[in-house]
Enzyme design. Structure first.
Site, short mmCIF file in Angstrom:
data_model
loop_
_atom_site.label_atom_id
_atom_site.label_comp_id
_atom_site.label_asym_id
_atom_site.label_seq_id
_atom_site.Cartn_x
_atom_site.Cartn_y
_atom_site.Cartn_z
N GLU A 10 -4.61 7.39 -5.01
CA GLU A 10 -4.69 6.68 -6.30
C GLU A 10 -5.86 7.20 -7.12
O GLU A 10 -6.98 7.23 -6.59
CB GLU A 10 -4.81 5.18 -6.05
CG GLU A 10 -3.53 4.61 -5.45
CD GLU A 10 -3.50 3.09 -5.33
OE1 GLU A 10 -4.48 2.43 -5.69
OE2 GLU A 10 -2.48 2.57 -4.86
N HIS A 51 -1.26 0.24 -9.82
CA HIS A 51 -1.89 -0.75 -8.93
C HIS A 51 -2.33 -1.99 -9.72
O HIS A 51 -3.52 -2.33 -9.78
CB HIS A 51 -3.08 -0.11 -8.19
CG HIS A 51 -3.43 -0.85 -6.93
ND1 HIS A 51 -3.97 -0.23 -5.82
CD2 HIS A 51 -3.32 -2.15 -6.58
CE1 HIS A 51 -4.18 -1.11 -4.86
NE2 HIS A 51 -3.78 -2.30 -5.30
N ARG A 60 0.85 -1.18 0.00
CA ARG A 60 0.00 0.00 0.00
C ARG A 60 0.89 1.24 0.00
O ARG A 60 1.91 1.28 0.72
CB ARG A 60 -0.90 0.04 1.25
CG ARG A 60 -2.12 -0.86 1.17
CD ARG A 60 -3.08 -0.39 0.07
NE ARG A 60 -4.23 -1.27 -0.10
CZ ARG A 60 -4.30 -2.27 -0.98
NH1 ARG A 60 -3.28 -2.55 -1.78
NH2 ARG A 60 -5.40 -2.99 -1.09
N1 LIG Z 1 -0.63 -4.35 -5.33
C1 LIG Z 1 -1.65 -5.18 -5.31
O1 LIG Z 1 -2.44 -5.23 -6.22
C2 LIG Z 1 -1.82 -6.08 -4.13
C3 LIG Z 1 -2.31 -7.37 -4.31
C4 LIG Z 1 -2.45 -8.19 -3.19
C5 LIG Z 1 -2.12 -7.72 -1.96
N2 LIG Z 1 -1.70 -6.45 -1.82
C6 LIG Z 1 -1.34 -5.90 -0.54
O2 LIG Z 1 -0.22 -6.63 -0.06
C7 LIG Z 1 -0.26 -6.66 1.37
C8 LIG Z 1 -0.04 -8.07 1.85
O3 LIG Z 1 -1.07 -8.92 1.39
P1 LIG Z 1 -1.10 -10.43 1.92
O4 LIG Z 1 -2.18 -11.11 1.17
O5 LIG Z 1 0.25 -11.01 1.92
O6 LIG Z 1 -1.58 -10.19 3.41
P2 LIG Z 1 -1.23 -11.07 4.66
O7 LIG Z 1 -2.18 -10.65 5.71
O8 LIG Z 1 -1.16 -12.49 4.29
O9 LIG Z 1 0.23 -10.60 5.07
C9 LIG Z 1 0.51 -9.39 5.69
C10 LIG Z 1 1.63 -9.63 6.68
O10 LIG Z 1 2.05 -8.38 7.19
C11 LIG Z 1 2.44 -8.60 8.52
N3 LIG Z 1 2.55 -7.36 9.26
C12 LIG Z 1 1.56 -6.69 9.92
N4 LIG Z 1 2.08 -5.61 10.52
C13 LIG Z 1 3.40 -5.61 10.24
C14 LIG Z 1 4.47 -4.75 10.59
N5 LIG Z 1 4.26 -3.68 11.35
N6 LIG Z 1 5.69 -5.04 10.12
C15 LIG Z 1 5.89 -6.12 9.36
N7 LIG Z 1 4.93 -6.97 9.02
C16 LIG Z 1 3.70 -6.71 9.45
C17 LIG Z 1 1.39 -9.54 9.04
O11 LIG Z 1 1.82 -10.20 10.19
C18 LIG Z 1 1.20 -10.47 7.87
O12 LIG Z 1 2.01 -11.61 8.00
C19 LIG Z 1 -1.56 -6.02 1.75
O13 LIG Z 1 -1.35 -4.67 2.05
C20 LIG Z 1 -2.38 -6.11 0.51
O14 LIG Z 1 -3.37 -5.15 0.47
C21 LIG Z 1 -1.52 -5.62 -2.89
O1 LIG Z 2 -5.34 -5.57 -1.75
C1 LIG Z 2 -5.47 -6.10 -2.84
O2 LIG Z 2 -6.07 -7.18 -3.01
C2 LIG Z 2 -4.84 -5.48 -4.01
O3 LIG Z 2 -4.36 -4.25 -3.70
C3 LIG Z 2 -5.69 -5.49 -5.22
O4 LIG Z 2 -6.51 -4.38 -5.29
P1 LIG Z 2 -7.51 -4.26 -6.54
O5 LIG Z 2 -8.58 -5.25 -6.31
O6 LIG Z 2 -8.02 -2.86 -6.48
O7 LIG Z 2 -6.71 -4.55 -7.73
#
Ligand SMILES: NC(=O)c1ccc[n+]([C@@H]2O[C@H](COP(=O)([O-])OP(=O)(O)OC[C@H]3O[C@@H](n4cnc5c(N)ncnc54)[C@H](O)[C@@H]3O)[C@@H](O)[C@H]2O)c1
Ligand SMILES: O=C(O)[C@H](O)COP(=O)(O)O
Length: 602
Positions: A319, A338, A290
């Site tokens: 965004e 994104h 994020r």
């Molecule tokens: N760019 C995209 O399109 C996209 C896609 C999927 C996920 N994401 C983002 O990626 C991130 C992770 O997703 P995920 O599915 O792996 O989630 P997840 O919940 O499986 O993993 C997140 C991890 O972060 C850890 N965490 C929490 N606070 C923390 C801190 N202060 N320091 C270090 N680690 C910490 C948690 O313990 C957890 O293990 C989320 O923010 C999600 O929104 C973005």
């Molecule tokens: O948190 C997520 O799952 C990702 O950031 C994906 O976001 P989106 O659905 O807007 O692509």
């Protein structure tokens, strides 16, 4: 204890909410399917979770899909609901539309603010986030409004991890910059000399689903991977060959940093001037988590100061970011809009995952991906289902026994179980007891989402006690007891020796039974309604009461008498399918041996 039972004759569909409103996502209802098997006249009872709110009462529920969702998900939704795909709504338009919707599905581009929940007028039962991050949903407001939030936590993990790796490699080899340069007619081989990944240290911050998949892939590229995550499992790290380190060590030793934590109050601007100053000069940063976890202005300063050599960013605080954003325009920054979750495969998976979660929630099933309610694994749910009904009914009975309704403040729940305390998740049971306690005496609708919040708001203190008993741990619970302290009862016999209203129940053959009232043992199945009478134990009394009810065609489903000793005081519990008239109840009260009685609705 004497007891006899008669099979119920009707086939009622009992909603556990007595209120004439639409049942919510967690309004679990049980429908009796009475079948008389050849070997026994005992009704076979099957528990169903009754279909959705609106669906069960009027037409189909309405689901508003506010951002583009994969076709497979839309197809699933359309089988069950009216689906309104309205993309690009303004915040005002969303607030206007939402009062006509039972569910809302969004991705990261829609802010589901407090105003949205307030505008929903109580109809919105579930918000589905088609993805992982729920930072765009006001969870506190959702919980206060009893609205379930579900997400699709797994379907885009690999896509996000692959995008992270793509950005890592593209950044290291200046792919985007070189591409732009060539398209501008240049051939700058010396300018775009990159750095190698092999042998370099990558610090993964946030070792969850995406973080660990990135780590696994980076190991495959020959990188030395360390990770920081205060909540990560050491076993998982070990299995992938990743060393878990503290935050300082992670940021100060890494050549590359990849961010994978959620945006929370604790992670907001986690990378800032202070932390950049501690990094190795020339560090390279990838962010597919994020935007808000980086102080973007500080990142520009760190880039300009040469602390950060390069950054590759998929996510931004705002965004889309402003067109003239210094960060986006920075020569050493690679950006994508994104796109982490945006693969055909991930979007199809996410759409199915969220559609199933939303439909399930609308059907009243407990969601495995609930974000603002306890996640209870499916197998635990199946096992606890009859106890869930027992818990709510005991709460409902206990509160109806209170004389005056305002004094209920301290409730103690005791669970007797052969299982170790850690092996029994009581959150669901506690929520249903709370529902049972609060709904009969208020207009508040209680579900698993808002149970604890509602109890707190009303100053209701629920303490739980586990009593470990001997026996087989195959059955999760032997009994549940609900005690209400510091109140008077309209049925004095419900007060135990220690001065509290006490009711206890068990599940027998899958059916909840009331087994104790005050100090009296009874055994009556918790269906329909119940009449409790205290009388002097004597022959013919059961018949007298039975005939008063029979004259009015009120069917008795169960009757049981608990007594201290023969011909001494006894409590008779009578299960009735229909509510007897006032006249009949009065005639029961006039039977000379009956000292007190109370009619309780379940
Ligand atoms: N760019 C995209 O399109 C996209 C896609 C999927 C996920 N994401 C983002 O990626 C991130 C992770 O997703 P995920 O599915 O792996 O989630 P997840 O919940 O499986 O993993 C997140 C991890 O972060 C850890 N965490 C929490 N606070 C923390 C801190 N202060 N320091 C270090 N680690 C910490 C948690 O313990 C957890 O293990 C989320 O923010 C999600 O929104 C973005
Ligand atoms: O948190 C997520 O799952 C990702 O950031 C994906 O976001 P989106 O659905 O807007 O692509």
């Amino acid at each position: 204890m004497a007891s006899f039972k008669t099979p119920a004759l009707k086939n009622p569909s009992l909603s556990l909410s007595s209120k004439p409103r639409l049942p919510s996502a967690f309004s679990i209802s049980f429908r009796d399917n009475l079948r008389f098997s050849r070997s026994s006249s005992r009704p076979q009872r099957r528990f169903l979770i009754v279909t959705a709110s609106a669906a069960s009462i009027s037409s189909k529920p309405t689901v508003l899909v506010a951002e583009k969702l994969g076709e497979a998900g839309l197809t699933l939704l359309k089988e069950f609901a009216n689906v309104d795909c309205s993309y690009s709504l303004s915040p005002e338009e969303l607030c206007t539309k939402i009062s006509l919707c039972d569910a809302l599905i969004v991705r990261s581009g829609t802010k589901v603010s407090r105003e949205v929940f307030e505008s929903a007028g109580g109809r919105l039962k579930v918000v589905g986030r088609a993805g992982v991050g729920i930072d765009n949903v006001d969870l506190a407001a959702a919980t206060e409004h009893g609205c379930l939030v579900v997400n699709a936590p797994t379907a885009n993990t690999v896509a996000a991890a692959e995008h992270g790796i793509a950005l890592l490699a593209a950044m290291a080899r200046n792919v985007a910059q070189a591409d732009a340069s060539m398209k501008a007619g240049k051939w700058q081989r010396n300018k775009y000399v990159g750095v190698s990944l092999v042998g370099k240290t990558l610090a993964v911050l946030g070792f969850g689903k995406v973080g660990s998949e990135v780590a696994r892939r980076a190991k495959g590229l020959g990188m030395h991977v360390i990770a920081h995550d205060p909540y990560a499992s050491a076993d998982r790290a070990r299995a992938i060959g990743v060393e878990l380190v503290n935050f300082e060590e992670a940021i100060s030793t890494a050549d590359f940093i990849s961010l994978h934590m959620p945006l929370t109050a604790a992670t907001n601007k986690m990378l800032n001037d202070e932390t950049f100053a501690k990094m190795k000069k020339g560090v390279r940063i990838v962010n597919v988590a994020r935007g808000g976890v980086i102080d973007e202005e500080a990142l520009v300063r760190a880039l300009d100061a040469g602390i950060v050599a390069q950054a590759a960013l998929d996510v931004f605080t705002e965004e889309p970011p402003k067109q003239d954003s210094k960060l986006v325009q920075h020569e050493r920054v690679t950006v994508t809009p994104h796109l982490g979750a945006s693969t055909i495969e991930a979007q199809e998976g996410v759409a199915i995952e969220i559609a199933e979660a939303v439909v399930g929630a609308l059907k009243g099933e407990l969601a495995a991906t609930a974000v603002n309610a306890p996640m209870v694994p499916a197998e635990v749910l199946t096992e606890l289902k009859p106890y869930v009904e027992l818990a709510e009914k005991l709460g409902r009975l206990a509160v109806q026994l209170v004389a005056g309704i305002t004094g209920v403040k301290n409730v103690k729940v005791s669970y007797a179980s052969c299982r170790a305390p850690d092996d029994l998740d009581t959150r669901l049971l506690r929520a249903m007891i709370t529902k049972g306690l609060i709904e009969p005496i208020s207009s508040v609708y209680v579900n698993l989402v808002n149970a604890d919040y509602t109890a707190k708001q009303r100053g209701l203190r629920i303490t739980e006690e586990r009593i470990v008993i001997d026996g087989s741990s195959e059955c999760p619970l032997e009994s549940i007891q609900v005690q209400i302290a510091n109140v008077e009862s309209k049925f004095a016999s419900a007060i135990s020796e220690s001065g509290e209203i006490k009711v206890e129940g068990q599940v027998k053959d899958g059916i909840p039974h009331l087994t104790k009232v005050g100090s009296f043992e009874v055994d009556v199945s918790l269906e329909g309604s119940i009449i409790l009478c205290r009388q002097v134990d004597q022959p013919g009394l059961i018949g007298k009461v039975g005939s008063i009810l029979g004259q009015e065609n009120v069917n008795v489903s169960f009757m049981s008498v608990g007594r201290i000793a023969p011909r001494k005081q006894a409590v008779m519990a009578i299960g009735v399918d229909d509510q007897p008239s006032k006249g009949s109840l009065q005639r029961i009260g006039e039977v000379p041996a009956i000292e007190e009685f109370v009619f309780l609705k379940l």
